[in-house]
Design a protein around this motif. Sequence first.
Motif, short mmCIF file in Angstrom:
data_model
loop_
_atom_site.label_atom_id
_atom_site.label_comp_id
_atom_site.label_asym_id
_atom_site.label_seq_id
_atom_site.Cartn_x
_atom_site.Cartn_y
_atom_site.Cartn_z
N THR A 1 13.14 -12.23 3.31
CA THR A 1 14.14 -11.27 3.77
C THR A 1 14.51 -10.31 2.64
O THR A 1 14.68 -9.10 2.86
CB THR A 1 15.40 -12.03 4.25
N ALA A 2 14.61 -10.85 1.41
CA ALA A 2 14.96 -10.00 0.27
C ALA A 2 13.96 -8.87 0.11
O ALA A 2 14.32 -7.72 -0.13
CB ALA A 2 15.03 -10.85 -0.99
N ASN A 3 12.68 -9.22 0.28
CA ASN A 3 11.65 -8.18 0.19
C ASN A 3 11.86 -7.11 1.25
O ASN A 3 11.70 -5.93 0.99
CB ASN A 3 10.26 -8.80 0.37
N PHE A 4 12.17 -7.58 2.46
CA PHE A 4 12.39 -6.62 3.54
C PHE A 4 13.57 -5.71 3.22
O PHE A 4 13.50 -4.50 3.35
CB PHE A 4 12.62 -7.34 4.87
N VAL A 5 14.67 -6.31 2.75
CA VAL A 5 15.86 -5.52 2.43
C VAL A 5 15.51 -4.47 1.39
O VAL A 5 15.86 -3.29 1.52
CB VAL A 5 17.00 -6.44 1.93
N GLN A 6 14.77 -4.91 0.37
CA GLN A 6 14.39 -3.97 -0.67
C GLN A 6 13.61 -2.79 -0.11
O GLN A 6 13.87 -1.64 -0.40
CB GLN A 6 13.53 -4.69 -1.70
N GLY A 7 12.67 -3.13 0.75
CA GLY A 7 11.84 -2.09 1.35
C GLY A 7 12.67 -1.13 2.20
O GLY A 7 12.52 0.09 2.10
N TYR A 8 13.55 -1.70 3.00
CA TYR A 8 14.34 -0.85 3.90
C TYR A 8 15.28 0.06 3.11
O TYR A 8 15.40 1.25 3.40
CB TYR A 8 15.17 -1.71 4.87
N VAL A 9 15.94 -0.50 2.09
CA VAL A 9 16.88 0.31 1.32
C VAL A 9 16.11 1.40 0.56
O VAL A 9 16.53 2.55 0.49
CB VAL A 9 17.72 -0.57 0.37
N ILE B 128 0.84 -1.20 0.00
CA ILE B 128 0.00 0.00 0.00
C ILE B 128 0.87 1.25 0.00
O ILE B 128 0.61 2.23 -0.72
CB ILE B 128 -0.97 -0.04 1.20
N GLN B 129 1.95 1.18 0.76
CA GLN B 129 2.89 2.29 0.79
C GLN B 129 3.37 2.65 -0.61
O GLN B 129 3.42 3.81 -1.00
CB GLN B 129 4.09 1.89 1.67
N GLN B 130 3.66 1.59 -1.39
CA GLN B 130 4.14 1.84 -2.75
C GLN B 130 3.09 2.55 -3.59
O GLN B 130 3.39 3.46 -4.34
CB GLN B 130 4.50 0.51 -3.42
N ILE B 131 1.85 2.11 -3.43
CA ILE B 131 0.78 2.72 -4.23
C ILE B 131 0.60 4.19 -3.83
O ILE B 131 0.50 5.08 -4.68
CB ILE B 131 -0.53 1.94 -4.03
N VAL B 132 0.63 4.41 -2.52
CA VAL B 132 0.46 5.79 -2.05
C VAL B 132 1.61 6.65 -2.56
O VAL B 132 1.42 7.78 -3.01
CB VAL B 132 0.38 5.81 -0.51
N GLN B 133 2.80 6.07 -2.54
CA GLN B 133 3.95 6.84 -2.96
C GLN B 133 3.89 7.20 -4.45
O GLN B 133 4.18 8.34 -4.84
CB GLN B 133 5.22 6.02 -2.71
N SER B 134 3.48 6.23 -5.25
CA SER B 134 3.42 6.53 -6.68
C SER B 134 2.32 7.57 -6.93
O SER B 134 2.46 8.44 -7.78
CB SER B 134 3.21 5.26 -7.49
N TYR B 135 1.25 7.49 -6.15
CA TYR B 135 0.19 8.49 -6.27
C TYR B 135 0.72 9.87 -5.94
O TYR B 135 0.49 10.85 -6.65
CB TYR B 135 -0.96 8.11 -5.34
N GLN B 136 1.49 9.90 -4.87
CA GLN B 136 2.04 11.16 -4.40
C GLN B 136 2.98 11.77 -5.44
O GLN B 136 2.98 12.96 -5.70
CB GLN B 136 2.77 10.87 -3.09
#
Lengths: 374, 396, 568
Positions: free
Chosen positions: B153-161, A138-146
Amino acid sequence: MLRRLLALIRKELQIILGDKQSRLLVVMPVIVQTAIFPLAATLEIKNSTLGIYDENHGPAAIELTQRLRAQAVTFTHFIDIDNDHQLNDAIERQRALAVIRIPPDFSAQIARANATPQLQLLLDGRRTNAGQIAAGYIQQIVQSYQQDLASARTGAITSTPSSELVARAWFNPNLDYLDYILPCLIALITTTGVLIVTALSLAREREQGTFDQLLVSPYTPEMIMIGKIVPALLIATFHATLILIAAVFIYQVPFQGSLLVLYAGIILYALALAGVGLFISALCSTQQQAFISMFAFMMPAMMLSGFAAPVENMPVWLQHVTWINPIRHFMEVVKAVYLKNAAADHIASLAWPLLVIGAITLSAAAVLFRRKTA
Amino acid sequence: MKQEPKHKVRKAASVFSFRRFRALCHKETLQIIRDPTSILIAFILPVVMLFIYGYGINLDTGRVRTGLLCEDTSPDARQFASSLTGSPSLHIIAYDSLPAISEALTRSQIRGFVIIPSDFSIKLRRAESALAASASVEPAPIQLITDGSEPNTANFVQGYVLGAWQNWLAQRAASRGLAAPPAISLENTFWYNPAAESRNYLIPGSITIIMTVIGALLTALVIAREWERGTMEALLSSPVTRAELLLSKIIPYYFLGMIVLLLCIAVAHYLMGVPFRGSPFPILACGSLFLLSVLGIGLLISTATRNQFNSSQIALFVAFLPAMMLSGFLFEISSMPAPIRAVSTIIPARYFVSAIQTLAQVGDAWPVLRRSLIFLACTSVLFLGLTAKLTRKRLE
Amino acid sequence: MSPAVTITDLTRLFPAAPKPALDRVSATIRTGRITGLAGPDGAGKTTLMRLIAGLLKPDSGSIRVFGSDPVRDAAELRGVIGYMPQKFGLYEDLTVIENLTLHADLRAVVGRERDETFARLLKFTDLAHFTGRLAGKLSGGMKQKLGLACALLGAPRLLLLDEPGVGVDPISRRELWRMVGDLADEGIAIIWSTAYLDEAERCDDILLLNEGQPLYAGPPRDLTARMNGRCFLLPVPAENRRIRLAELASRPEILDATIQAQNIRVLIRAKTGSESAHFKFETGSAPAAPRFEDAFMDILGGAKTGASALTHILRDIPRDGATVIETRDLTRTFGDFTAADRINLKIKRGEIYGLLGPNGAGKSTTFRMLCGLLTPTSGEARAAGIDLRHSPARARQRIGYMAQKFSLYGQLTVAQNLAFFSGAYGLHGAGQRDAIDAVTNCFHLAQYHGIKADALPLGYKQRLALACAVMHSPHILFLDEPTSGIDPVTRREFWTHINAAVQRGVTVMVTTHFMDEAEYCDRIGLIHRSKLIAAGAPEDLKSQAVTDENRHPTMEDAFITLIERSGL
């Protein structure tokens, strides 16, 4: 000597494959698990339900909800929520994994410059892992919207950032969960097969008196042990091969490493585990005891193998404890060979604890065996 | 043929006899107590499992070990690097060559790494001037490589970076006096579990596994054992009725299971600090119905196979693994394909996981509990009923 | 006397079996009498018991127990039927008294009645000292007695005993008869299935079955009377008794030959006309009174005895007169219980040594120590000159072992078992094939090759076990109750083989509860309450038991007298 061992091994296989029920038990669990596990064991979030609590109904809110509804994987079901009672109901009854709450002044805030419009995402605390992953989407969607908002408002100047983050994943480019779970499954399924042959079947021999008959024959305790270990290795190899075939040809997870190394790893692992199984059977006098003891070993060992949650997430002391867990090492070996085509010295660095564990458990079992039988 | 006068025991034989029932229960209890493995399975294993789920299975990734290969020594690159180091979710380890950092990733020493290329600063400056001039921009690339062998974990890393990178971008824009885009803040609130601790639901969920072990695995052996040892033949020829026989198998294990349930809740709550907000009645009601369902499964397997070796294996695959995989305790049921979701609807563990997690975190949320109770009642009737149907008072 | 059980045209088939287990059997069982159910293995005795108990359903025909149908009216009948299955149905993790209490509760024996019954049963079974012991820790015979005690609880009106005498020593069997006789006098109907024909002879009625067919129903003496004039006793000196026996048994006109004290007892075939004529030429032969066993042998056509094919399998072992089994102060304790107390034995090559003793005396413990299955607490046991406990595999190559409880692989077929055990002893190739073929012929196993060992009738299980024990031509054979529970036809066969083995120089150590079998032994050791109380040739033991009242004691008399005299 070798011939006698062969007789022992042949006998064991004849028992395992002797009648329909036991033959079925050798093959069916593997097939069923291979069919269900990879599809069931996923930490990805798909087909979930999102609650949309729009208190605004303004243009920005409508735009945002449309964007949320447009993405098709994570959330495929949506429920509209109109009041706090429904909100409560949706989360409490687990009808929605998350509810996004758009405040009444959302559109107005968006329209204003330098405002900080606030959205609330309400998540189910009974599923925080799924919730966190969903929140990420959801964060990603909101961000792209923003971003689109910003570009629409101020022209192209700030819309394109001056830098870009290029993310790639090695070993599993699509971060497909199947690529992770199938190698793990090789480790999990071979475990049960080996333990049943070593721990359970020996206890059955004891219960049925055939063990005595073996002891008065010219077999040494070590030979009797080998007579159980070899069939266990064969079963483990057979099970692993079944899963490997399914993984490569049905689930299409490409096998990167060397088959030779993988099978060497399987044999080494099965040896270490057979030591555990024989140790258990040397301690127990009935099938029930052996089964329960086997389970008491298998259950924690599987959970602490890194398959359900990474070993590195555990407290440090527990990470050290897992060193004695053969499944953990084998799982690392399988993943390294299967997905990473790791170098020989790397595999060796992962596999040597199996050798140590095998040596300890097998010799402990042998000592116990001698003491119990002499 | 002369008819014998009716004997006095005859009439008593067909009805339920409390004395016989009590004697059988007593026997069963003695057998449980005498076997050292029942202590293992009833008291030691549950505590071990609670601790494993409480501490060993941690889905909340702490600080992920992430590599950094900074080929650019400019202040710009250092600034970005420090935004990575500053991230609370990343544990940044610096490497000085590509082979070294690749090797580290392959060997799982790190779960991902970031490469800041040597021309990063130059490209960045160029892009920024281009942006200022509204010309076409070629953004300065930063590479992130994650370890796909651990997708979660890879997803988490991607999100954090990604988060650290965005922070850095925003800071940089602000420092250069550029207007920040409207910052829509998304505030995550976890209901019932504000700190989003996975152990708060994993521990109650693991009670499901423990109860399955006691209910199904232990009982899968008990009837098969009677057949194997020939004691069933003696029982069948005595005046024992089917109801007495079955109940005497259920009741002792039921009490054992309930003691373990309460023990688990006590350990989880008092020693491990997991909240239990539900009241005793619904906890006992859900626990009882679930336990009866798994007892039903265990006894059914045992009755059907009459062979300990096979029934123990079947119990493992029919009772334990589904409780683990398809109950929604570790894996989201909604994410599974439709056929597997369909299978999961007949698995009692699914309803108990939902009920006990709700009782722990939400409290007496009757809408959820009612649904679970109804389903658990159905599964317990189903499995116990099938067992009763299969239990014959004959050898065939 | 009114009928307790009426059986009419009863037929029962089992899916896998080609022949019906019971084929149109009709019989009437009366109250107040002991009806013996006799017949060789696979005759259908157990099936009939289970049908009467309502544990199986008949395919056709009917059973009425006190006028009710055992399946339909099971609930009513279970209170009046006492049933002791072959596997006793004891809980091994419960103590003796707990097992009794359970069955007492199940059968509504409560209050003072319970106390009295327990006291009586414990006294009769001689288990009073062992009430607190787990049933699993009892010896085989003690388990049997406890199983019987459990079945006797609740004063049933019909008592079904499936081979209650198997593995029970003569003293206990006497007591058992006395007790069951009392029950019959109280008006209870008793069905006693047995392979022991001296037991069958004591029954009031006999139902003789063979392969599901009823062969005879009626009082045993009527059947025995048919044998009048066909039995003879022939005195033979001890040293060539065995050779004579084998020679006589192989003669066509002789149906059966056994050793009885100093004599060989022969039974002449019926069709030979004037029987006694044949025996005129045997000097010193005297007519003997027929026994039920003779009638049984006659009706079944005799045993497949004569020359044992084993002679061809076993290698000849030079008789050097060496001591092959020796124990010195062999002692074994379990906790504070001494199971074997300073046992000293010396057995020479080519001897048959019989170990006798009441149930729980310590025979099996001694036996297991000799085979290296159990560590002595103190003392020493040597077989073939080597301590079998830490013997290399080579020493165990020289012994053959047959356990008391069937302990081959039940899930394997007969052929697979033979292949495994011959392979285990290092046989291979042509040698292995020859050995398997030889024992297959010798023990008539060909028809069963493809059958799982678990599904064999008891007698064939025992044959298979013996076959597996001799294939590798051992020097010493350890046989723990090899003939327990099997019929006389098969027992004759077994002893023919054992005798053949001994003629090849094999040393045989055997335990048994059959006193007639004890007569075949060269020497006997009598174990009672963990001690060896007497040892010597059968004649010596008998002469030790001579009293004023009994000048010619039988082996059984000797057994009982010596045990009573030991004062332990």
